[in-house]
Design a protein around this motif. Structure first.
Motif, PDB file in Angstrom:
ATOM      1  N   THR A 129      -5.715 -58.674  29.897  1.00 42.56           N
ATOM      2  CA  THR A 129      -5.166 -60.024  30.187  1.00 42.56           C
ATOM      3  C   THR A 129      -4.818 -60.102  31.599  1.00 42.56           C
ATOM      4  O   THR A 129      -5.053 -61.038  32.395  1.00 42.56           O
ATOM      5  CB  THR A 129      -3.870 -60.328  29.363  1.00 42.56           C
ATOM      6  N   ALA A 130      -3.935 -58.859  32.187  1.00 47.26           N
ATOM      7  CA  ALA A 130      -3.539 -58.715  33.264  1.00 47.26           C
ATOM      8  C   ALA A 130      -4.815 -58.777  34.491  1.00 47.26           C
ATOM      9  O   ALA A 130      -4.807 -59.421  35.469  1.00 47.26           O
ATOM     10  CB  ALA A 130      -2.614 -57.509  33.649  1.00 47.26           C
ATOM     11  N   VAL A 184     -11.803 -56.363  22.386  1.00 52.74           N
ATOM     12  CA  VAL A 184     -12.052 -54.947  22.240  1.00 52.74           C
ATOM     13  C   VAL A 184     -10.749 -54.330  22.527  1.00 52.74           C
ATOM     14  O   VAL A 184     -10.426 -53.338  21.624  1.00 52.74           O
ATOM     15  CB  VAL A 184     -13.003 -54.496  23.353  1.00 52.74           C
ATOM     16  N   GLY A 185      -9.791 -54.577  23.366  1.00 48.83           N
ATOM     17  CA  GLY A 185      -8.701 -54.139  23.519  1.00 48.83           C
ATOM     18  C   GLY A 185      -7.640 -54.197  22.080  1.00 48.83           C
ATOM     19  O   GLY A 185      -6.724 -53.284  22.041  1.00 48.83           O
ATOM     20  N   ALA A 186      -8.088 -55.425  21.305  1.00 46.14           N
ATOM     21  CA  ALA A 186      -7.149 -55.447  20.070  1.00 46.14           C
ATOM     22  C   ALA A 186      -7.440 -54.252  19.306  1.00 46.14           C
ATOM     23  O   ALA A 186      -6.628 -53.875  18.436  1.00 46.14           O
ATOM     24  CB  ALA A 186      -7.608 -56.771  19.418  1.00 46.14           C
ATOM     25  N   GLY A 205       4.299 -48.152  27.555  1.00 45.93           N
ATOM     26  CA  GLY A 205       2.829 -48.630  27.388  1.00 45.93           C
ATOM     27  C   GLY A 205       2.439 -49.649  28.390  1.00 45.93           C
ATOM     28  O   GLY A 205       1.530 -49.924  28.955  1.00 45.93           O
ATOM     29  N   ASP A 206       3.214 -50.747  28.322  1.00 45.15           N
ATOM     30  CA  ASP A 206       3.064 -51.893  29.285  1.00 45.15           C
ATOM     31  C   ASP A 206       3.131 -51.455  30.694  1.00 45.15           C
ATOM     32  O   ASP A 206       2.268 -51.816  31.406  1.00 45.15           O
ATOM     33  CB  ASP A 206       4.125 -53.105  28.870  1.00 45.15           C
ATOM     34  N   THR A 235      -1.810 -51.854  22.006  1.00 41.19           N
ATOM     35  CA  THR A 235      -3.193 -52.042  22.174  1.00 41.19           C
ATOM     36  C   THR A 235      -3.507 -52.337  23.837  1.00 41.19           C
ATOM     37  O   THR A 235      -2.503 -52.059  24.470  1.00 41.19           O
ATOM     38  CB  THR A 235      -3.758 -53.535  21.614  1.00 41.19           C
ATOM     39  N   LEU A 236      -4.808 -52.462  23.818  1.00 43.47           N
ATOM     40  CA  LEU A 236      -5.072 -52.491  25.408  1.00 43.47           C
ATOM     41  C   LEU A 236      -5.349 -53.987  25.943  1.00 43.47           C
ATOM     42  O   LEU A 236      -5.657 -54.400  26.869  1.00 43.47           O
ATOM     43  CB  LEU A 236      -6.271 -51.653  25.714  1.00 43.47           C
TER      44      LEU A 236
END
Length: 189
Positions: free
Chosen positions: A42-43, A22-24, A159-160, A36-37
């Protein structure tokens, strides 16, 4: 590990594979990639599931995309390995492992942020060389090191940072809730 704990870990693993997919699609397009999210999830997978299950969730995501499910930012299928950004997808696997390994059992948001930062470093350590290989060797772009940094890393760092702050802020609360729901203080590493 008791059976219901194992099943719970499998469900959470599938959930984080789905959340990463979904984050993609929650993205802001850039030149060679998109913001993207995916890394947020992942984190969170590494922080909440630990190194082994977190990495497995990301491996499931990557494998599902490689077999053809259109869950990557620009589709799916084995041909995706020739995309400059595929290295970042591969990098999600060791990134989740590093996040889980560095965070350990800590509920400290600072340690979780540090773990997420370490995971991000692992992501870029895989993604950037792969991007350079595809863009320069396969596509013949002849990009300099500086151009590669601007294409694949530097614009994405703000963003990261936000994703790391969100993960480190939300995951201590979520981990406490998961422990209460599961009746265990261990993540089953």
């Amino acid at each position: 590990m008791p059976m219901n704990t194992h099943i719970r870990k499998l469900v959470y693993t599938a959930l984080f594979a789905a959340l990463t997919a979904v984050g993609a699609f929650l993205r802001i397009p850039m030149v060679y990639s998109s913001v993207t999210l995916q890394y947020l999830f992942t984190a969170m997978a590494g922080l909440l599931l630990g190194r082994r299950w977190g990495a497995l969730s990301q491996a499931v995501y990557v494998l599902l995309g490689l077999v053809g499910l259109p869950i990557f930012t620009m589709g799916g299928g084995f041909g995706y390995v020739f995309q400059p950004t595929f290295g970042f997808l591969l990098g999600l696997i060791p990134a989740a492992w590093v996040v889980g390994a560095v965070a350990g059992e800590s509920l400290d948001p600072k340690r979780m942020a540090l773990a997420s930062l370490a995971g991000l470093a692992a992501l870029y350590a895989v993604g950037m060389p792969y991007m350079a290989l595809i863009l320069n060797a396969y596509m013949g772009k002849g990009m300099t090191f500086s151009a590669l940094l601007w294409a694949g890393m530097l614009p994405y760092l703000p963003g990261d940072a936000v994703k790391i702050i969100v993960a480190a802020g939300v995951c201590p609360v979520l981990r406490r809730r998961l422990r209460l729901a599961g009746g265990s203080d261990k993540r089953g590493e």
